[in-house]
Design a protein around this motif. Structure first.
Motif, PDB file in Angstrom:
ATOM      1  N   THR A 409      -3.638 -48.605  -2.317  1.00 21.85           N
ATOM      2  CA  THR A 409      -2.845 -47.937  -3.341  1.00 21.85           C
ATOM      3  C   THR A 409      -1.382 -48.349  -3.235  1.00 21.85           C
ATOM      4  OG1 THR A 409      -4.318 -46.022  -3.245  1.00 21.85           O
ATOM      5  CG2 THR A 409      -2.176 -45.704  -4.309  1.00 21.85           C
ATOM      6  N   ASP A 410      -0.755 -48.625  -4.360  1.00 23.64           N
ATOM      7  CA  ASP A 410       0.685 -48.881  -4.400  1.00 23.64           C
ATOM      8  C   ASP A 410       1.364 -47.520  -4.544  1.00 23.64           C
ATOM      9  OD1 ASP A 410       3.345 -49.426  -5.089  1.00 23.64           O
ATOM     10  OD2 ASP A 410       2.831 -51.219  -6.231  1.00 23.64           O
ATOM     11  N   ASP A 411       1.846 -46.955  -3.416  1.00 25.25           N
ATOM     12  CA  ASP A 411       2.358 -45.587  -3.470  1.00 25.25           C
ATOM     13  C   ASP A 411       3.631 -45.476  -4.297  1.00 25.25           C
ATOM     14  OD1 ASP A 411       4.123 -46.757  -1.677  1.00 25.25           O
ATOM     15  OD2 ASP A 411       3.574 -45.481   0.024  1.00 25.25           O
ATOM     16  N   SER A 412       4.446 -46.540  -4.307  1.00 25.78           N
ATOM     17  CA  SER A 412       5.668 -46.501  -5.102  1.00 25.78           C
ATOM     18  C   SER A 412       5.351 -46.437  -6.597  1.00 25.78           C
ATOM     19  CB  SER A 412       6.532 -47.728  -4.798  1.00 25.78           C
ATOM     20  OG  SER A 412       7.740 -47.688  -5.532  1.00 25.78           O
ATOM     21  N   ALA A 413       4.395 -47.261  -7.031  1.00 27.86           N
ATOM     22  CA  ALA A 413       3.997 -47.243  -8.437  1.00 27.86           C
ATOM     23  C   ALA A 413       3.342 -45.912  -8.795  1.00 27.86           C
ATOM     24  CB  ALA A 413       3.039 -48.398  -8.723  1.00 27.86           C
ATOM     25  N   LEU A 414       2.545 -45.358  -7.869  1.00 31.31           N
ATOM     26  CA  LEU A 414       1.902 -44.076  -8.140  1.00 31.31           C
ATOM     27  C   LEU A 414       2.927 -42.958  -8.234  1.00 31.31           C
ATOM     28  CD1 LEU A 414      -0.691 -42.467  -8.533  1.00 31.31           C
ATOM     29  CD2 LEU A 414      -0.847 -42.249  -6.037  1.00 31.31           C
ATOM     30  N   ALA A 415       3.936 -42.951  -7.348  1.00 28.33           N
ATOM     31  CA  ALA A 415       4.983 -41.930  -7.415  1.00 28.33           C
ATOM     32  C   ALA A 415       5.741 -42.015  -8.732  1.00 28.33           C
ATOM     33  CB  ALA A 415       5.938 -42.081  -6.236  1.00 28.33           C
ATOM     34  N   ALA A 416       5.977 -43.244  -9.202  1.00 31.84           N
ATOM     35  CA  ALA A 416       6.648 -43.420 -10.487  1.00 31.84           C
ATOM     36  C   ALA A 416       5.793 -42.886 -11.624  1.00 31.84           C
ATOM     37  CB  ALA A 416       6.973 -44.898 -10.707  1.00 31.84           C
ATOM     38  N   ARG A 417       4.485 -43.118 -11.543  1.00 29.07           N
ATOM     39  CA  ARG A 417       3.586 -42.600 -12.573  1.00 29.07           C
ATOM     40  C   ARG A 417       3.570 -41.072 -12.543  1.00 29.07           C
ATOM     41  NH1 ARG A 417      -0.478 -44.585 -15.808  1.00 29.07           N
ATOM     42  NH2 ARG A 417      -0.201 -46.688 -14.973  1.00 29.07           N
ATOM     43  N   MET A 418       3.564 -40.491 -11.342  1.00 30.92           N
ATOM     44  CA  MET A 418       3.604 -39.034 -11.227  1.00 30.92           C
ATOM     45  C   MET A 418       4.903 -38.481 -11.818  1.00 30.92           C
ATOM     46  SD  MET A 418       0.797 -37.976  -9.891  1.00 30.92           S
ATOM     47  CE  MET A 418      -0.637 -38.761  -9.117  1.00 30.92           C
ATOM     48  N   ALA A 419       6.012 -39.175 -11.560  1.00 33.46           N
ATOM     49  CA  ALA A 419       7.289 -38.735 -12.121  1.00 33.46           C
ATOM     50  C   ALA A 419       7.244 -38.746 -13.640  1.00 33.46           C
ATOM     51  CB  ALA A 419       8.418 -39.631 -11.614  1.00 33.46           C
ATOM     52  N   GLY A 420       6.624 -39.783 -14.189  1.00 28.26           N
ATOM     53  CA  GLY A 420       6.494 -39.850 -15.633  1.00 28.26           C
ATOM     54  C   GLY A 420       5.657 -38.725 -16.203  1.00 28.26           C
ATOM     55  N   ALA A 421       4.714 -38.218 -15.390  1.00 28.02           N
ATOM     56  CA  ALA A 421       3.874 -37.103 -15.831  1.00 28.02           C
ATOM     57  C   ALA A 421       4.519 -35.748 -15.572  1.00 28.02           C
ATOM     58  CB  ALA A 421       2.521 -37.169 -15.116  1.00 28.02           C
ATOM     59  N   GLY A 422       5.642 -35.747 -14.840  1.00 28.25           N
ATOM     60  CA  GLY A 422       6.353 -34.492 -14.601  1.00 28.25           C
ATOM     61  C   GLY A 422       6.247 -33.940 -13.193  1.00 28.25           C
ATOM     62  N   VAL A 423       5.739 -34.750 -12.246  1.00 30.54           N
ATOM     63  CA  VAL A 423       5.621 -34.296 -10.856  1.00 30.54           C
ATOM     64  C   VAL A 423       6.510 -35.173  -9.982  1.00 30.54           C
ATOM     65  CG1 VAL A 423       4.076 -33.814  -8.924  1.00 30.54           C
ATOM     66  CG2 VAL A 423       3.234 -33.594 -11.271  1.00 30.54           C
ATOM     67  N   LEU A 460      -2.391 -31.425 -12.095  1.00 34.74           N
ATOM     68  CA  LEU A 460      -1.739 -32.438 -12.926  1.00 34.74           C
ATOM     69  C   LEU A 460      -1.727 -33.795 -12.216  1.00 34.74           C
ATOM     70  CD1 LEU A 460      -0.168 -33.353 -15.383  1.00 34.74           C
ATOM     71  CD2 LEU A 460       1.909 -32.356 -14.361  1.00 34.74           C
ATOM     72  N   MET A 461      -1.497 -33.790 -10.907  1.00 34.64           N
ATOM     73  CA  MET A 461      -1.522 -35.038 -10.154  1.00 34.64           C
ATOM     74  C   MET A 461      -2.908 -35.685 -10.208  1.00 34.64           C
ATOM     75  SD  MET A 461       0.710 -33.751  -6.859  1.00 34.64           S
ATOM     76  CE  MET A 461       0.598 -35.267  -5.908  1.00 34.64           C
ATOM     77  N   ALA A 462      -3.956 -34.852 -10.096  1.00 34.87           N
ATOM     78  CA  ALA A 462      -5.312 -35.392 -10.136  1.00 34.87           C
ATOM     79  C   ALA A 462      -5.621 -36.009 -11.493  1.00 34.87           C
ATOM     80  CB  ALA A 462      -6.304 -34.279  -9.820  1.00 34.87           C
ATOM     81  N   ARG A 463      -5.218 -35.341 -12.565  1.00 33.53           N
ATOM     82  CA  ARG A 463      -5.474 -35.879 -13.893  1.00 33.53           C
ATOM     83  C   ARG A 463      -4.698 -37.189 -14.118  1.00 33.53           C
ATOM     84  NH1 ARG A 463      -3.336 -32.540 -17.449  1.00 33.53           N
ATOM     85  NH2 ARG A 463      -2.759 -30.748 -16.142  1.00 33.53           N
ATOM     86  N   THR A 464      -3.463 -37.219 -13.620  1.00 33.45           N
ATOM     87  CA  THR A 464      -2.652 -38.436 -13.745  1.00 33.45           C
ATOM     88  C   THR A 464      -3.251 -39.580 -12.930  1.00 33.45           C
ATOM     89  OG1 THR A 464      -0.661 -37.053 -13.990  1.00 33.45           O
ATOM     90  CG2 THR A 464      -0.327 -39.365 -13.416  1.00 33.45           C
ATOM     91  N   TYR A 465      -3.735 -39.261 -11.752  1.00 32.88           N
ATOM     92  CA  TYR A 465      -4.338 -40.282 -10.882  1.00 32.88           C
ATOM     93  C   TYR A 465      -5.618 -40.831 -11.495  1.00 32.88           C
ATOM     94  CZ  TYR A 465      -6.382 -42.393  -6.700  1.00 32.88           C
ATOM     95  OH  TYR A 465      -6.961 -43.253  -5.787  1.00 32.88           O
ATOM     96  N   ARG A 466      -6.433 -39.948 -12.034  1.00 39.20           N
ATOM     97  CA  ARG A 466      -7.690 -40.403 -12.643  1.00 39.20           C
ATOM     98  C   ARG A 466      -7.416 -41.311 -13.831  1.00 39.20           C
ATOM     99  NH1 ARG A 466      -9.550 -35.096 -11.205  1.00 39.20           N
ATOM    100  NH2 ARG A 466      -8.913 -34.287 -13.227  1.00 39.20           N
ATOM    101  N   THR A 467      -6.390 -40.977 -14.603  1.00 34.61           N
ATOM    102  CA  THR A 467      -6.032 -41.812 -15.742  1.00 34.61           C
ATOM    103  C   THR A 467      -5.543 -43.189 -15.279  1.00 34.61           C
ATOM    104  OG1 THR A 467      -5.396 -39.874 -17.055  1.00 34.61           O
ATOM    105  CG2 THR A 467      -4.501 -42.014 -17.749  1.00 34.61           C
ATOM    106  N   ALA A 468      -4.778 -43.189 -14.186  1.00 35.14           N
ATOM    107  CA  ALA A 468      -4.228 -44.452 -13.680  1.00 35.14           C
ATOM    108  C   ALA A 468      -5.297 -45.353 -13.105  1.00 35.14           C
ATOM    109  CB  ALA A 468      -3.157 -44.161 -12.617  1.00 35.14           C
ATOM    110  N   THR A 469      -6.352 -44.770 -12.558  1.00 38.77           N
ATOM    111  CA  THR A 469      -7.381 -45.569 -11.883  1.00 38.77           C
ATOM    112  C   THR A 469      -8.642 -45.732 -12.708  1.00 38.77           C
ATOM    113  OG1 THR A 469      -8.142 -43.553 -10.740  1.00 38.77           O
ATOM    114  CG2 THR A 469      -6.542 -44.953  -9.587  1.00 38.77           C
ATOM    115  N   ALA A 470      -8.612 -45.209 -13.927  1.00 41.11           N
ATOM    116  CA  ALA A 470      -9.813 -45.312 -14.770  1.00 41.11           C
ATOM    117  C   ALA A 470     -10.089 -46.771 -15.158  1.00 41.11           C
ATOM    118  CB  ALA A 470      -9.633 -44.452 -16.021  1.00 41.11           C
TER     119      ALA A 470
END
Length: 470
Positions: A409-423, A460-470
């Motif tokens: 997992t690219d944790d930096s990219a995932l954190a950025a995606r979470m920020a975009g989702a509001g977390v 919200l993090m789980a939904r964002t993660y599932r969308t990112a890895t779908a």
């Protein structure tokens, strides 16, 4: 403008040492530093993600993630149809880029950044009562210029408290009250510099603001790996450094405890190499499933400088910290503090002394420990239910959890995606001084959110993660 930026970007990237992390992270750091220093003025239109990816030699998705992260931190703004621009107001140069700056209007639905206790739990009534009693008892003479070491009554109370709670060996005259832990570390860095030190070891990963303080006071920070047993003392010996900063009771951010074997090895290194251990005991009061290990300082007062603060127990805004160091460092720090600010606020010192003496601090900690434990349990249980592949690591302590992500997992990219989702969460890789983290992870704070909000954040993090890895 684009041609100018392409040339400027090459110069910015050339400033980054080749071994200082992946190219994508270097690009993000270079952009952030250039914006903060003013080399890229507010309002400047940045290159498209495609153009910048070509210039930096990285994937376009990496640049997109960097732009998202900088947007979340407030450095840039995106205008649909127009591009990405440097924000009109950005954090001033000289502040630490460790975490997104506070926003007067909350930018995140769930702010899970580290370093902040539950500010709503600050004991306002008890503190006000202590302040009133303290001010009433202060003689007029105490309102003159203060003792540089701090109010004697507070130093006496702290010496007793630290001895009782942390096993620190100190008389009141050996305690120096500082303007938070940051000033204590800066004073020590200056003292080391005066002694001829040019390098100091730090844990890797560590709090980047710590490195900023050390480097800002003339010391090169040398990263030493940390594993499940704490800092690698063998690597420390090989570094040639004769000073080190450690978070031995609860390593920041990994959350591990320095093992007994490593504790003895570290103290042996200090004795053999005539070295100084700076013990940053930032959150030892918060333990939920076991007692905290005693401070290293109590085992070797002549080799360990102990640093503490109320920022994680009461509130950072109080700016109260302390330093208990070997006599030569205490004298040096005291001389520098005399030149710097001639001491601290007598009224705040008197208030905290009263708060300690009357048991207000112990009662506050007893209450917040129960709350933090429930919040940590809620976070861990929600992760197990919604994100079973994410594994919490470290001991049950402090104000945050490091979550180990699936390999690759690219944790930096995932954190950025979470920020975009509001977390708002922080990637573990952002705390690294060397190229790669021991594993991909997120550093997630639970202290400032209720159990219900933490469960909603994880959902919200789980939904964002599932969308990112779908």
């Amino acid at each position: 403008m684009a041609e100018h930026w392409h040339a400027a970007l090459e110069l910015l990237l050339s400033d980054e040492a080749p071994g200082d992390g992946r190219r994508g992270r270097r690009t993000e750091r270079a952009l952030r530093a250039a914006i903060r220093s003013g080399r890229i003025p507010p309002g400047t239109r940045l290159p498209s993600s495609r153009d910048l990816a070509g210039q930096a030699g990285v994937a376009r998705g990496t640049v997109t993630a960097a732009y998202r992260q900088l947007t979340a931190e407030g450095y840039v703004r995106t205008r649909p149809g127009s591009g990405t621009f440097v924000a009109a107001a950005v954090p001033p140069a000289g502040t630490t880029p460790t975490e997104p700056p506070p926003d007067p209007a909350p930018a995140f639905a769930f702010d899970l950044r580290t370093g902040i206790p539950a500010l709503s739990e600050f004991p306002r009534a008890a503190w006000s009562s202590a302040a009133k009693r303290a001010l009433t008892a202060l003689p007029d003479s105490a309102l003159a210029y203060p003792d540089t070491s701090g109010l004697p009554a507070l130093r006496s109370e702290l010496a007793a408290y630290l001895g009782r709670v942390r096993g620190v060996a100190a008389a009141s005259e050996g305690v120096l009250i500082t303007h938070g832990a940051a000033e204590a570390l800066a004073l020590l860095a200056q003292s080391l510099r005066d002694e001829g030190h040019r390098r100091i070891a730090v844990e890797d990963p560590c709090y980047p603001g710590q490195v900023d303080i050390l480097s800002g006071n003339g010391l090169e920070a040398v990263p030493i790996p940390v594993d499940e047993s704490g800092i690698d003392v063998g690597a420390l010996r090989r570094s040639g450094c004769r000073a080190v900063v450690v978070t031995s009771a609860h390593q920041y951010p990994l959350g591990v405890v320095l093992s007994p074997e490593r504790r003895h090895a570290l103290l042996d290194w200090a004795a053999r190499d005539d070295a100084l251990i700076i013990e940053d005991d930032y959150d030892a009061e918060h333990r939920y499933d076991r007692p905290a290990v005693a401070a290293l300082q109590g085992l070797a007062p002549d080799r360990v400088a102990y640093v503490g603060t109320v920022s994680k127990t009461l509130a950072p805004a109080l700016r109260l910290g302390w330093l208990v160091g070997p006599s030569r460092y205490h004298r040096s720090a005291l001389r520098r503090k005399e030149l710097l600010n001639r001491g601290g606020s007598v009224i705040d010192h008197a208030t905290f002394a009263t708060f300690l003496r009357d048991g207000g601090h112990d009662r506050h900690l007893s209450r917040t420990r129960r709350k933090y434990r429930r919040r940590r349990d809620a976070l861990v249980e929600a992760l197990a239910a919604h994100l079973p592949g994410w594994r919490p690591t470290g001991v049950a302590a402090g104000l945050h959890v490091v979550v180990r992500l699936p390999p690759g997992t690219d944790d930096s990219a995932l954190a950025a995606r979470m920020a975009g989702a509001g977390v708002n969460v922080i990637a573990l890789s952002r705390y690294m001084r060397t190229a790669a983290a021991p594993f991909p992870g997120l550093v997630v704070s639970y202290a400032a959110n209720t159990p219900d909000r933490l469960r909603a954040a994880v959902d919200l993090m789980a939904r964002t993660y599932r969308t990112a890895t779908a």
